[in-house]
Every structure is written in C-alpha cells, then in structure tokens.
Design a protein around this motif. Structure first.
Motif, short mmCIF file in Angstrom:
data_model
loop_
_atom_site.label_atom_id
_atom_site.label_comp_id
_atom_site.label_asym_id
_atom_site.label_seq_id
_atom_site.Cartn_x
_atom_site.Cartn_y
_atom_site.Cartn_z
N CYS A 1 3.33 14.55 7.48
CA CYS A 1 2.82 13.33 8.12
C CYS A 1 3.64 12.10 7.71
O CYS A 1 3.95 11.26 8.55
CB CYS A 1 1.36 13.10 7.76
SG CYS A 1 0.29 14.20 8.67
N ILE A 2 3.97 12.04 6.42
CA ILE A 2 4.73 10.86 5.97
C ILE A 2 6.09 10.84 6.67
O ILE A 2 6.54 9.81 7.16
CB ILE A 2 4.92 10.87 4.44
CG1 ILE A 2 3.56 10.72 3.76
CG2 ILE A 2 5.83 9.75 4.00
CD1 ILE A 2 3.63 10.81 2.25
N MET A 3 6.72 12.01 6.74
CA MET A 3 8.02 12.08 7.41
C MET A 3 7.89 11.60 8.85
O MET A 3 8.73 10.84 9.34
CB MET A 3 8.50 13.55 7.39
CG MET A 3 9.96 13.70 7.72
SD MET A 3 10.95 12.96 6.40
CE MET A 3 12.59 13.24 7.03
N MET A 4 6.82 12.02 9.50
CA MET A 4 6.63 11.64 10.90
C MET A 4 6.42 10.12 11.01
O MET A 4 7.02 9.46 11.86
CB MET A 4 5.42 12.38 11.45
CG MET A 4 5.26 12.30 12.94
SD MET A 4 3.71 13.05 13.42
CE MET A 4 2.54 11.82 12.89
N VAL A 5 5.59 9.57 10.12
CA VAL A 5 5.31 8.13 10.17
C VAL A 5 6.60 7.35 9.90
O VAL A 5 6.92 6.38 10.60
CB VAL A 5 4.23 7.76 9.14
CG1 VAL A 5 4.15 6.25 8.96
CG2 VAL A 5 2.89 8.31 9.57
N ILE B 1 0.84 -1.21 0.00
CA ILE B 1 0.00 0.00 0.00
C ILE B 1 0.87 1.26 0.00
O ILE B 1 0.73 2.11 -0.89
CB ILE B 1 -0.99 -0.01 1.20
CG1 ILE B 1 -1.89 -1.25 1.10
CG2 ILE B 1 -1.82 1.26 1.23
CD1 ILE B 1 -2.80 -1.44 2.30
N PRO B 2 1.82 1.41 0.97
CA PRO B 2 2.66 2.60 0.90
C PRO B 2 3.61 2.57 -0.29
O PRO B 2 4.03 3.63 -0.77
CB PRO B 2 3.44 2.58 2.22
CG PRO B 2 3.39 1.18 2.68
CD PRO B 2 2.11 0.61 2.17
N ALA B 3 3.94 1.38 -0.78
CA ALA B 3 4.82 1.30 -1.96
C ALA B 3 4.15 1.99 -3.14
O ALA B 3 4.79 2.71 -3.89
CB ALA B 3 5.13 -0.15 -2.29
N TRP C 1 -7.73 8.33 0.22
CA TRP C 1 -8.19 9.65 0.70
C TRP C 1 -7.05 10.35 1.46
O TRP C 1 -6.77 11.51 1.24
CB TRP C 1 -9.41 9.46 1.60
CG TRP C 1 -9.95 10.75 2.13
CD1 TRP C 1 -10.80 11.60 1.49
CD2 TRP C 1 -9.65 11.35 3.39
NE1 TRP C 1 -11.06 12.69 2.28
CE2 TRP C 1 -10.37 12.57 3.44
CE3 TRP C 1 -8.86 10.98 4.47
CZ2 TRP C 1 -10.31 13.41 4.55
CZ3 TRP C 1 -8.80 11.83 5.57
CH2 TRP C 1 -9.52 13.03 5.60
N LEU C 2 -6.39 9.56 2.31
CA LEU C 2 -5.31 10.13 3.12
C LEU C 2 -4.21 10.74 2.27
O LEU C 2 -3.73 11.83 2.56
CB LEU C 2 -4.71 9.05 4.03
CG LEU C 2 -5.38 8.81 5.37
CD1 LEU C 2 -4.69 7.67 6.09
CD2 LEU C 2 -5.33 10.07 6.21
N VAL C 3 -3.78 10.01 1.23
CA VAL C 3 -2.64 10.53 0.47
C VAL C 3 -3.05 11.63 -0.49
O VAL C 3 -2.21 12.19 -1.17
CB VAL C 3 -1.90 9.43 -0.32
CG1 VAL C 3 -1.29 8.44 0.63
CG2 VAL C 3 -2.80 8.75 -1.31
#
Lengths: 318, 500
Positions: B394-398, B74-76, B382-384
């Motif tokens: 947010c991505i950096m934080m995750v 999914i994140p890929a 929706w999030l991305v």
C-alpha cells in the motif's frame, strides 16, 4: 471552476432568450475549453476566467477554463495539438510558449500551433525605489557611464524578456551595467526594495501594491504609447532609447481550423475589447490594448521568434 | 480595539469557521500524502474559493497551508516518508521512536509542539509584522549565501561518527542540484539532452526515493518476525504529551519556534532550513544530546515546532509586500488577487477587516489542527500496524501515485526508483542520508546566491564580509563546524589515550 461555467451558461441563456446581445456568428460548438499552463490563480488563469465570462455571451459559447500545468507550457501545447480541429479547444498564450519551444524543444512546439488573435500587451516598465536619485532613463545612462559595471539592474529569469530588454538597453545606450537575474518577478521587487539593485525591470501588475504605497516609482515604459493610468510616465522612445517590447497575450489554437471559427473569434474579441466594464478591468490589471487579427498575430509571432532566436544564440542560451 | 472586534466577527461567522475547519482537514490529508505538497493541496482547493467571501477564501487557503505543513510529519514518523519537505528533519527521531513502539507518543508530541509554535507564531505575526518584514528585506544575495552555507554546515553535526561519509553525501547532493538550468545564464547543463531534466531534479523525488522506497526495500529484505506485525509492543493510540512533558521539552520547543518565526519571512528559505537548524540547535542545547538519532523526544519537537511556526511568519512578505516567498504563498496571492484584493504595504489600512479577520481565522485554524489531528492520528496508527505485506504494498502504491500526481510524468518514477536504489545501497554501507537531502535542497540557493553576490562586486569575495548579516551567519557556520571538528578530534583521541 464549475460555477464560472454555470455563470457562462446563464449568460448564454440570457443572451438567447432576451436577444438583447446578438451573437455575432453561429459558432460550430457550444462548449469551448480554454487551456492554460498557469495554475489556478496565476496570471494567465485569472485573465482567461475574465475572458470566459465576458466573451461567453458575445460568442454564445460556454467557455471552460482548464489548467494543464507542467513543462513550462509543453504539456498544454501537446494537448492542444492533439485536440479536434473544430474550434472546441484553445490555449491562452503569453511569450512563454515560444520561449519554452525554443529552449526545451518539446515534441510539440509553437510551430505546430496557430495564433488566432492577440489581445493585450503587458507593458515592460523600468522602476526604482521611491527615494532613488534616478528620475528618468537619462539619469541611469549617465550614472552607468560614470561607473561602468557598477550599476545593478534587477531582471527576472535568465531566459526572460526582462533580461533581453536589459541587454538590448546596454547595446543601444553603449553602457555597461550588471544584469542581475532572479528566480522570478517577486525576487526582483525585493532586490530593488532592499537596495541590492538600483533599478528593476518588471510588469505593473506585480508591483501594484508597492506603487499604491508610493514605495516604488515607474520611470519609463518600453511601449509604443504611454500606459493608461501612468500618463505622466514617458516611454523609453520619448526618452531617446529606441526600445519597444511586445509582451503579448492572446489565444492560440490547433492548426487548420475552419475559417469561420477564426472569423468568429476575431469578431467576438473585437467586440469584447470595446466593452466598457471589460476595458476598465484590463486597464486596472495594468495591460494595454493590443488587438491583432489572425494574419497580424501570425506575422507578429514570426517577428518575435526571430528576435528570441537571435537573443538566445547571442547569449548562448539553448 | 477595532482589530479584536474584526477577529471576533470572523470567529463567530459560521461559514468562516467551516472554511477553516474544512481547510485544515483537507490540508492534513494532503500534507500526509507523500508527493502532494502544501502548494498543490492549496491549488486544488483554490477554484472552490472563487465564490466565497474574500475573508472565507483566504482563511480557507491559509488553513490548508497550516494543515498541510503539519500533515507532512505524520508519514515522516509512521513510514519514514516526509509528506512535505519541511518534515524531512522529523524523520530522524520520529521514525526511530515509532520503531521503538512509541509512534503514538511521537505523533502527539509533533501535534502539540506544532500547535504551540503555530499560536506563538501567530502572536508574532499580529504584533511584530513590521520588524519581521524587515528580516525579509535584509536578505540580500550575500546573506542568502551565508544562510545556505550555515544550513550546509549542519552536515558536520548530522554525520557524527563519519564526517567523511557525511561530506561525500553532501557533495553528491550538491552535484544533483547542479543538474538543470544555470541559474544566472539560463544555459542548460548536465541534462544530457533530456528535456525532462531542464527543470532540474526536484528534491521531493530524491527524498521520496531515499526515504520511502529505500525503507520499503529494507523492510522486504529483512525476514518477517512471523507475527505479521512490523513493530512489537506497539501502542496503537495517539498519546498527547502532558503539561509536565512539554515543560521538560521547553528548550527544544523554544528553539524550534524561534528559528521558525525568524526564517518564515525569508523568501525561498522556507521551513526546511528552519527545521534542520532547529534540530541541530536543540541537540546542541539538550541535556541528553546522546539520545538524538536514537529516539529523542526533543528531536521531534524542535523541527515540528519550527515548520509550524513558519506557517505564520511566512505570510508576512505576502501580506506586507505583496511578494510571495514560496509556491504556497504564490497561490495565496493568486487567491487574493482573484477577489480584487491587492496585498502590499497598504493592505492593513485599506482592508483592516480582512487582515484582522485573517488573524482570527489563523487562530481557529491552529485550534482545529489540534482537534482534527487528534481525530485523524489514531486511524493512521491503526493503518500502519497492518500486516507487513499489505502495508508495504500500500505504501508503495501511495508513494508512486503521489509522484505521478505531481507532473503526470513517467520520468519522475525513474528518478524516484533510482534514488530508492541508491538510498538502499547507501543505507547498507552506513552512509548518512540527511546530508544528501541538505545538499540537494540547498544546492540551488547556495550556488545562485554565491554567483549573484560575486556579480555585484565583480568577483571580489569581500562582499560576504561587508554585509553584516552575512558575516554573522558565516561566523555561526564556522562555530558549528569548529565544534563538530573538536568533538570528532576528541572522540578520535580517546581510544588512543586508553591504549597509551
């Protein structure tokens, strides 16, 4: 994890209420954390959880097992050294905490911790595939003398006790084998099963499935006495190879604990070791009785450190 | 048939159905979080399985595993960050599709391809356990070397356009893999006295750096389009491919599934090699190979089929030998041992209820993966699609919290950030990133198996030709390199012909 501690609490309450199992000595704290560097389900973790449920009622203490993984035990050692010196935190030890201290040289090493008791030895065994021509160590020695540098022996990691055993075996028997190191015990089994190696060094617990299916045979153990359940397998000493490996399992605490805490552990563990149900469990796990009190455990560690240091220097591992 | 009735009993026991569903859901979420690997996701639920029935416990653990291996894609696809190692190959075309506004389609394809592959893998697990177990046994050091070499040979194909740049990156990857502890002697090397480097550089950190961090740097360095959204014409819903679409993609699906099933039982090889090999082969056999790298559907289907097929066949060595082939399988083994179950050759005859019950549970897990995947994906899309400033932060934080969760070590941060800077520079200079990943993933395997093989013959290289498996794999590698070289030469000649 939670339910285990609940189990221990229930056990402790039962012990208090009925008074059937007298607590040996008043332990200064009610909850004790047992730290392990192995992840949940790993060797030391399973072992500590069993101790938590058996020793809890005996010492009238609520044991909680905590996994502090990482750094080959370095993190767990640092946490232990920083813990209060009141008997509320201990570490389930195997030789790896000493090996990590010597090799990785973390800020907190073995010498800042105090061995409290030793409980078991993990017998190191020599095993072969069941259809192997080798019946005993002598067969291996003869074959290795006839074909120097051709008989392959599988051991786990380069800094493991297995490899040390194999190097000492060659020195004692004046033979030359190929010592093939692996990434772990599972790979060693695979190498013996597929014929890459003629013989392997390992622990019984790892190969239980293969032994049950008669896919492998144990032909020698590097122990003082024969291993329960393997009564027909002679020790290496009986076969003329004077080699005994003490791969211990025990409990280590912070330095300078109050003497009554150490005594409570010594007495509690000794009582636990006589529990028939516990005995049946640890023999099934393939470990041997190896109780040592505080002073003996310290002496044993000195000896172990000396032999490890020598081994690492000789083979340039540091 | 007893086996079937055991499986049906499992399928109709509410607690077992619940543990499969819960396991898959947790797995998908865990796999989707960068840094949380399948094995960590499994380790986190392990203590909760101690008080379950043995069957529910192993079904829960394997469900987490299945969910996590899927979740990594999914994140890929959405943020160019593989959540698991095996999803690295999916980044290439998955993320390109997302940039083209077809992220929903790519996610649907990966979900359906993964489910089909998982189910086919399960059928093989049920009926072909014995022969597949032999695959694990045939892998001796020379064969491992040849397999790793075959994996590296894909660099030739992955770096189309600039073979030299690809090779440079591959070599850098191999060099990074040398850092740590010598695999044979145990002596530390290239650690500069730094204890944190003794264990080597974990490739998940390099991957997070060169993919996620570099992508974020790239995003913030390109001017905003003013609309707040990164991707235009975005379809904001997950879209499942139809039957006709899957039929069109059958080649890629078959290649991925097949390679995944074969590679699953090989200890240490894992889904990463299978995914990369499948990507490469799907491209070779595709009717539209030119689309690969520019948003090819097959380029998503092949690696995703491969890494999901692996989840079934990877169970084979653990169940039939009691020997775990990966960290995830070691945790499963631990879970079994805690319940007093000894996996090994006798497992099927001693505990048929457990083995067939597990097969039933795996079937359920794959179905739940499809259902839960459908539910989870739309919110992810929706999030991305949130405005860029929020999204990048947010991505950096995750990503950074994911890194910290692995070892709670600040050292790991520096590795990831350094890899991020290097990845960004390389991207600007148009160096391909994947050869670097292949190099660092395969470096340890290729070195240790090469040196172990030579130990066996006292340094004679003939060992690689004597072993039939190793010989066969090396021939495949030679073929891949030869074909890539041929294509390169032909391409190089074309412009000259035009001039001449």
């Amino acid at each position: 994890m939670k339910s285990k501690s609940i189990g221990a609490i229930v056990g402790a309450i039962a012990a208090l209420g009925i008074g059937a199992i007298p607590a040996i000595a008043e332990y200064p704290v009610s909850t004790v954390r047992l730290i392990t560097h192995s992840s949940p389900g790993g060797g030391t973790d399973v072992f500590l959880r069993k101790i938590a449920t058996t020793l809890g009622p005996i010492m009238d203490v609520n044991f909680v097992v905590e996994n502090v993984t990482g750094g080959g035990g370095a993190k767990a050692m640092a946490e232990l050294a920083a813990a209060p010196k009141d008997g509320s935190v201990f570490y389930g030890s195997t030789p790896s905490y000493i090996i990590t201290s010597l090799l990785s040289k973390p800020e907190v090493g073995y010498d800042q911790l105090d061995p409290i008791v030793n409980m078991f030895y993990d017998p190191q065994t020599v095993f072969v595939k069941s259809d192997s021509p080798y019946q005993n160590l002598q067969d291996i020695i003869e074959d290795a003398q006839a074909r120097p540098g051709e008989v392959v022996a599988a051991v786990s990691t380069p800094s493991s006790l297995d490899r040390q055993v194999m190097e000492e075996f060659q020195a004692i028997t004046d033979t030359q084998l190929v010592t093939l190191t692996h990434d772990g015990g599972g790979d060693v089994l695979m190498s013996v099963l597929n014929g890459t190696a003629a013989v392997g060094i390992g622990e019984i617990a790892e190969m239980r499935g293969q032994l049950d299916a008669d896919a492998m045979r144990v032909i020698a153990t590097y122990t003082e006495e024969r291993v329960p359940g393997f009564d027909d397998v002679p020790t290496a000493q009986e076969q003329g190879v004077d080699l005994v490996v003490a791969k211990f399992r025990g409990i280590v605490g912070p330095k300078d604990l109050p003497p009554e805490v150490i005594t409570a552990w010594e007495e509690g563990v000794q009582e636990m070791m006589t529990d028939p149900e516990f005995k049946e469990w640890y023999e099934q796990e393939g470990v041997q009785y190896g109780y040592l009190g505080h002073d003996d455990a310290n002496a044993a560690r000195e000896e172990f450190v000396a032999s490890q240091t020598e081994f690492f220097e000789k083979f340039d591992i540091n | 048939m007893d086996g079937l009735s055991y499986a049906l009993t499992a399928l109709t026991t509410p607690t077992i159905v619940l543990s499969a569903a819960g396991g898959v859901l947790w797995g998908i979420l865990g796999g989707a979080l960068p840094g949380l690997s399948p094995s960590i996701a499994m380790a986190l639920v392990l203590p909760f399985t101690f008080d379950m029935s043995p069957l529910a416990a192993i079904i829960m653990l394997t469900s987490v595993y299945i969910g996590a291996e899927y979740g990594g894609s999914i994140p890929a696809i959405l943020i160019r960050t593989p959540g698991t190692n095996a999803a690295a190959a999916t980044v290439i075309d998955g993320y390109t599709l997302h940039q083209q506004g077809r992220g929903g389609e790519a996610l649907g394809l990966s979900l359906v391809a993964g489910t089909i592959a998982g189910l086919v893998g399960l059928i093989c697990l049920v009926f072909l356990t014995k022969p597949l177990a032999m695959v694990a046994l045939y892998f001796t050091p020379p064969a491992y070397f040849a397999l790793a070499f075959l994996g590296l040979s894909i660099i030739a194909a992955l770096s189309e356009g600039s073979l030299i740049k690809g090779l440079i990156m591959g070599v850098i990857g191999l060099m990074l893999a040398m850092v740590g502890t010598d695999p044979l002697s145990g002596a530390p090397r290239f650690t500069f006295g730094e204890p944190d480097l003794l264990g080597g550089i974990d490739y998940i950190f390099v991957m997070l750096g060169v993919f996620a961090v570099a992508e974020l740097m790239n995003k913030v360095s390109t001017p905003d389009d003013g609309e707040g959204s990164v991707i235009k014409n975005t379809i904001t819903r997950m879209r499942l491919p139809g039957l006709r679409k899957m039929w069109e993609l059958r080649r890629a699906q078959t290649i991925g599934t097949g390679l995944g099933i074969i590679e699953g039982p090989i200890p240490g090889a894992g889904g990463t090699v299978a995914a990369f090999l499948s990507y490469n082969e799907a491209k070779r056999w595709s009717k539209t190979p030119e689309k690969f790298g520019h948003g090819s559907e097959e380029g998503v289907v092949a690696p995703e089929a491969a890494n999901n097929a692996v989840t079934s066949s990877a169970l084979i060595p653990t169940l039939s030998f009691g020997i775990p082939g990966s960290n995830s399988m070691a945790i499963l083994l631990g879970g079994l041992l805690i319940h007093g179950i000894q996996p090994g050759p006798m497992l099927l005859s001693n505990r048929p209820d457990l083995v067939y019950g597990l097969f039933g549970g795996l079937f359920m897990a794959n179905i739940f993966m499809l259902i839960l995947g459908m539910l989870v994906l739309t919110p992810c899309i929706w999030l991305v699609n949130r405005p860029k400033p929020y999204l990048t932060a947010c991505i950096m934080m995750v990503v950074l919290s994911g890194i910290y969760s692995i070892n709670q070590s600040l050292f790991d941060f520096w590795i990831v950030l350094a890899a991020g800077v290097v990845g960004y520079v390389m991207r600007r200079l148009e160096f391909p990133v994947l050869p670097l990943i292949l190099g660092i993933v395969l470096g340890y395997m290729i070195e240790s198996s090469y040196r172990r093989s030579l130990l066996l013959t006292n340094g004679d290289h003939i060992v690689f030709l004597q072993n039939p498996l190793s010989l066969g794999l090396l021939c495949c590698a030679a073929l891949i390199i030869g074909l890539a070289a041929y294509a390169e030469i032909r391409r190089a000649r074309k412009p000259q012909d035009m001039h001449g």
